[in-house]
Design a protein around this motif. Structure first.
Motif, PDB file in Angstrom:
ATOM      1  N   PHE A  33       0.796  -1.265  -0.218  1.00  0.00           N
ATOM      2  CA  PHE A  33      -0.008   0.109   0.122  1.00  0.00           C
ATOM      3  C   PHE A  33       0.775   1.197   0.119  1.00  0.00           C
ATOM      4  O   PHE A  33       0.388   2.246  -0.521  1.00  0.00           O
ATOM      5  N   LEU A  34       2.261   1.295   0.706  1.00  0.00           N
ATOM      6  CA  LEU A  34       2.881   2.319   0.664  1.00  0.00           C
ATOM      7  C   LEU A  34       3.633   2.778  -0.706  1.00  0.00           C
ATOM      8  O   LEU A  34       3.783   3.667  -1.247  1.00  0.00           O
ATOM      9  N   ILE A  35       3.716   1.446  -1.533  1.00  0.00           N
ATOM     10  CA  ILE A  35       4.245   1.516  -2.874  1.00  0.00           C
ATOM     11  C   ILE A  35       3.307   2.220  -3.822  1.00  0.00           C
ATOM     12  O   ILE A  35       3.664   2.942  -4.534  1.00  0.00           O
ATOM     13  N   LYS A  36       1.958   1.598  -3.573  1.00  0.00           N
ATOM     14  CA  LYS A  36       0.956   2.094  -4.209  1.00  0.00           C
ATOM     15  C   LYS A  36       0.777   3.783  -4.040  1.00  0.00           C
ATOM     16  O   LYS A  36       0.761   4.414  -5.061  1.00  0.00           O
ATOM     17  N   ARG A  37       0.672   4.337  -2.850  1.00  0.00           N
ATOM     18  CA  ARG A  37       0.888   5.621  -2.535  1.00  0.00           C
ATOM     19  C   ARG A  37       1.720   6.409  -3.600  1.00  0.00           C
ATOM     20  O   ARG A  37       1.632   7.373  -4.069  1.00  0.00           O
ATOM     21  N   SER A  38       3.101   5.758  -3.414  1.00  0.00           N
ATOM     22  CA  SER A  38       4.292   6.392  -3.954  1.00  0.00           C
ATOM     23  C   SER A  38       4.116   6.299  -5.298  1.00  0.00           C
ATOM     24  O   SER A  38       4.430   7.473  -6.000  1.00  0.00           O
ATOM     25  N   PHE A  39       3.574   5.464  -6.047  1.00  0.00           N
ATOM     26  CA  PHE A  39       3.386   5.474  -7.351  1.00  0.00           C
ATOM     27  C   PHE A  39       2.308   6.676  -7.723  1.00  0.00           C
ATOM     28  O   PHE A  39       2.579   7.459  -8.816  1.00  0.00           O
ATOM     29  N   LYS A  40       1.270   6.505  -6.866  1.00  0.00           N
ATOM     30  CA  LYS A  40       0.308   7.721  -7.236  1.00  0.00           C
ATOM     31  C   LYS A  40       0.882   9.116  -7.058  1.00  0.00           C
ATOM     32  O   LYS A  40       0.249  10.150  -7.883  1.00  0.00           O
ATOM     33  N   LYS A  41       1.925   9.209  -6.141  1.00  0.00           N
ATOM     34  CA  LYS A  41       2.259  10.875  -6.148  1.00  0.00           C
ATOM     35  C   LYS A  41       3.553  11.059  -7.049  1.00  0.00           C
ATOM     36  O   LYS A  41       4.091  12.132  -7.061  1.00  0.00           O
ATOM     37  N   GLY A  42       3.745  10.060  -7.627  1.00  0.00           N
ATOM     38  CA  GLY A  42       4.818  10.255  -8.923  1.00  0.00           C
ATOM     39  C   GLY A  42       6.234  10.023  -8.575  1.00  0.00           C
ATOM     40  O   GLY A  42       7.177  10.306  -9.253  1.00  0.00           O
ATOM     41  N   ILE A 167      20.149  12.859   1.799  1.00  0.00           N
ATOM     42  CA  ILE A 167      19.313  12.553   0.570  1.00  0.00           C
ATOM     43  C   ILE A 167      18.491  11.310   0.596  1.00  0.00           C
ATOM     44  O   ILE A 167      17.295  11.446   0.216  1.00  0.00           O
ATOM     45  N   THR A 168      19.284  10.246   1.252  1.00  0.00           N
ATOM     46  CA  THR A 168      18.516   9.020   1.283  1.00  0.00           C
ATOM     47  C   THR A 168      17.312   9.323   2.188  1.00  0.00           C
ATOM     48  O   THR A 168      16.074   8.625   2.193  1.00  0.00           O
ATOM     49  N   LEU A 169      17.369   9.883   3.402  1.00  0.00           N
ATOM     50  CA  LEU A 169      16.482  10.132   4.392  1.00  0.00           C
ATOM     51  C   LEU A 169      15.452  11.005   3.848  1.00  0.00           C
ATOM     52  O   LEU A 169      14.153  10.763   3.735  1.00  0.00           O
ATOM     53  N   ASN A 170      15.734  11.808   3.033  1.00  0.00           N
ATOM     54  CA  ASN A 170      14.685  12.751   2.349  1.00  0.00           C
ATOM     55  C   ASN A 170      13.805  12.049   1.477  1.00  0.00           C
ATOM     56  O   ASN A 170      12.617  12.134   1.130  1.00  0.00           O
ATOM     57  N   ILE A 171      14.602  11.036   0.782  1.00  0.00           N
ATOM     58  CA  ILE A 171      13.507  10.190  -0.062  1.00  0.00           C
ATOM     59  C   ILE A 171      12.604   9.291   0.608  1.00  0.00           C
ATOM     60  O   ILE A 171      11.572   9.205   0.342  1.00  0.00           O
ATOM     61  N   TYR A 172      13.190   8.685   1.462  1.00  0.00           N
ATOM     62  CA  TYR A 172      12.515   7.822   2.488  1.00  0.00           C
ATOM     63  C   TYR A 172      11.258   8.741   3.063  1.00  0.00           C
ATOM     64  O   TYR A 172      10.244   8.244   3.205  1.00  0.00           O
ATOM     65  N   GLN A 174       9.328  11.200   1.964  1.00  0.00           N
ATOM     66  CA  GLN A 174       8.406  11.337   0.930  1.00  0.00           C
ATOM     67  C   GLN A 174       7.243  10.357   1.182  1.00  0.00           C
ATOM     68  O   GLN A 174       6.179  10.322   0.553  1.00  0.00           O
ATOM     69  N   THR A 175       7.604   9.182   1.407  1.00  0.00           N
ATOM     70  CA  THR A 175       6.774   7.722   1.485  1.00  0.00           C
ATOM     71  C   THR A 175       6.270   7.428   3.019  1.00  0.00           C
ATOM     72  O   THR A 175       5.578   6.678   3.126  1.00  0.00           O
ATOM     73  N   MET A 176       6.641   8.362   3.900  1.00  0.00           N
ATOM     74  CA  MET A 176       5.895   8.123   5.199  1.00  0.00           C
ATOM     75  C   MET A 176       5.653   9.109   6.097  1.00  0.00           C
ATOM     76  O   MET A 176       5.802  10.599   5.689  1.00  0.00           O
ATOM     77  N   TRP A 179       6.795  11.065  12.233  1.00  0.00           N
ATOM     78  CA  TRP A 179       7.033  10.291  13.265  1.00  0.00           C
ATOM     79  C   TRP A 179       7.722   8.771  12.876  1.00  0.00           C
ATOM     80  O   TRP A 179       8.513   8.582  13.750  1.00  0.00           O
ATOM     81  N   GLN A 180       7.334   8.602  11.704  1.00  0.00           N
ATOM     82  CA  GLN A 180       7.778   7.063  11.432  1.00  0.00           C
ATOM     83  C   GLN A 180       9.282   7.431  10.939  1.00  0.00           C
ATOM     84  O   GLN A 180      10.097   6.337  11.302  1.00  0.00           O
ATOM     85  N   ALA A 181       9.583   8.291  10.316  1.00  0.00           N
ATOM     86  CA  ALA A 181      10.763   8.694   9.862  1.00  0.00           C
ATOM     87  C   ALA A 181      11.648   9.038  11.160  1.00  0.00           C
ATOM     88  O   ALA A 181      12.911   8.396  11.028  1.00  0.00           O
ATOM     89  N   ARG A 182      11.399   9.610  12.083  1.00  0.00           N
ATOM     90  CA  ARG A 182      12.218   9.992  13.253  1.00  0.00           C
ATOM     91  C   ARG A 182      12.389   8.619  13.955  1.00  0.00           C
ATOM     92  O   ARG A 182      13.569   8.505  14.264  1.00  0.00           O
ATOM     93  N   LYS A 183      11.503   7.644  14.041  1.00  0.00           N
ATOM     94  CA  LYS A 183      11.805   6.408  14.843  1.00  0.00           C
ATOM     95  C   LYS A 183      12.495   5.413  13.913  1.00  0.00           C
ATOM     96  O   LYS A 183      13.360   4.833  14.527  1.00  0.00           O
ATOM     97  N   TYR A 184      12.339   5.205  12.723  1.00  0.00           N
ATOM     98  CA  TYR A 184      12.832   4.389  11.904  1.00  0.00           C
ATOM     99  C   TYR A 184      14.150   4.386  11.112  1.00  0.00           C
ATOM    100  O   TYR A 184      14.883   3.790  10.505  1.00  0.00           O
TER     101      TYR A 184
END
Length: 194
Positions: A33-42, A167-172, A174-176, A179-184
């Protein structure tokens, strides 16, 4: 004739269900479902490498919003095609088919392996990417409890960015959710630790 082809979400979903659930451990599979959301956002694109409609390999990419960089989210070659040069062909065609400065590649850190055989597998993966032009960024990423070496695969000799981890963190991100980014998500190496 071998060719690379961009695929849509529906075709990617079939690959995810049929192959990715076998080729990647659960801890390394992003929920569909996260990949689907990222597809939709381009932000997300997927590609297949084929010969006469036979699947040789597949890949998924997550782009920065400005499309200057992409993270190689998934890269796999079909089991019967491994160690035949197909992976090198596919990776080269993939890099050359997209309009970015380069690809950031996560490869599991060999030093974090629990067993010697797993360490050897991880070393072989990194060696594969390096034989194909990837450079160790000197940055280690910690994403969802997995420790990765971050590699840089330039396009057209583009210089490695100074902040591969950021850059890697910023890419990630976009998909979450924040709070998830800070935690994981975190990294260390070049730049400051987050």
């Amino acid at each position: 004739m071998r060719k690379i082809r961009r695929i849509d979400y529906q075709e990617f979903k079939k690959i995810y269900v049929r192959y990715m659930t076998v080729d990647f451990p659960k801890a390394e599979r992003r929920p569909l479902f996260l990949i689907k959301r990222s597809f939709k956002k381009g932000f997300y694109e997927a590609y297949v490498y084929e010969e006469n409609d036979q699947l040789l390999g597949y890949a998924g990419l997550i782009y920065m919003a400005d499309k200057s960089y992409a993270l190689l989210d998934y890269f796999a070659v079909m089991k019967e095609q491994r160690s035949t040069g197909v992976g090198s062909e596919f990776l080269t065609l993939l890099r050359d088919s997209i309009s970015v400065n380069g690809l950031i590649i996560e490869s599991e850190n060999p030093d974090a392996a629990d067993a010697e055989d797993e360490k050897a597998v991880r070393n072989r993966r990194i060696a594969f990417y390096q034989r194909n032009g990837a450079i160790d960024s000197g940055t280690e990423g910690h994403f969802f409890g997995v420790c990765f070496c971050l590699l840089w695969l330039p396009k057209d000799n583009a210089p490695m960015p100074s902040e591969v981890g950021e850059i890697t963190l910023n890419i990630y991100k976009q998909t979450m959710r924040n709070w998830q980014a800070r935690k994981y998500l975190s990294y260390n190496g070049k730049g400051k630790e987050r």
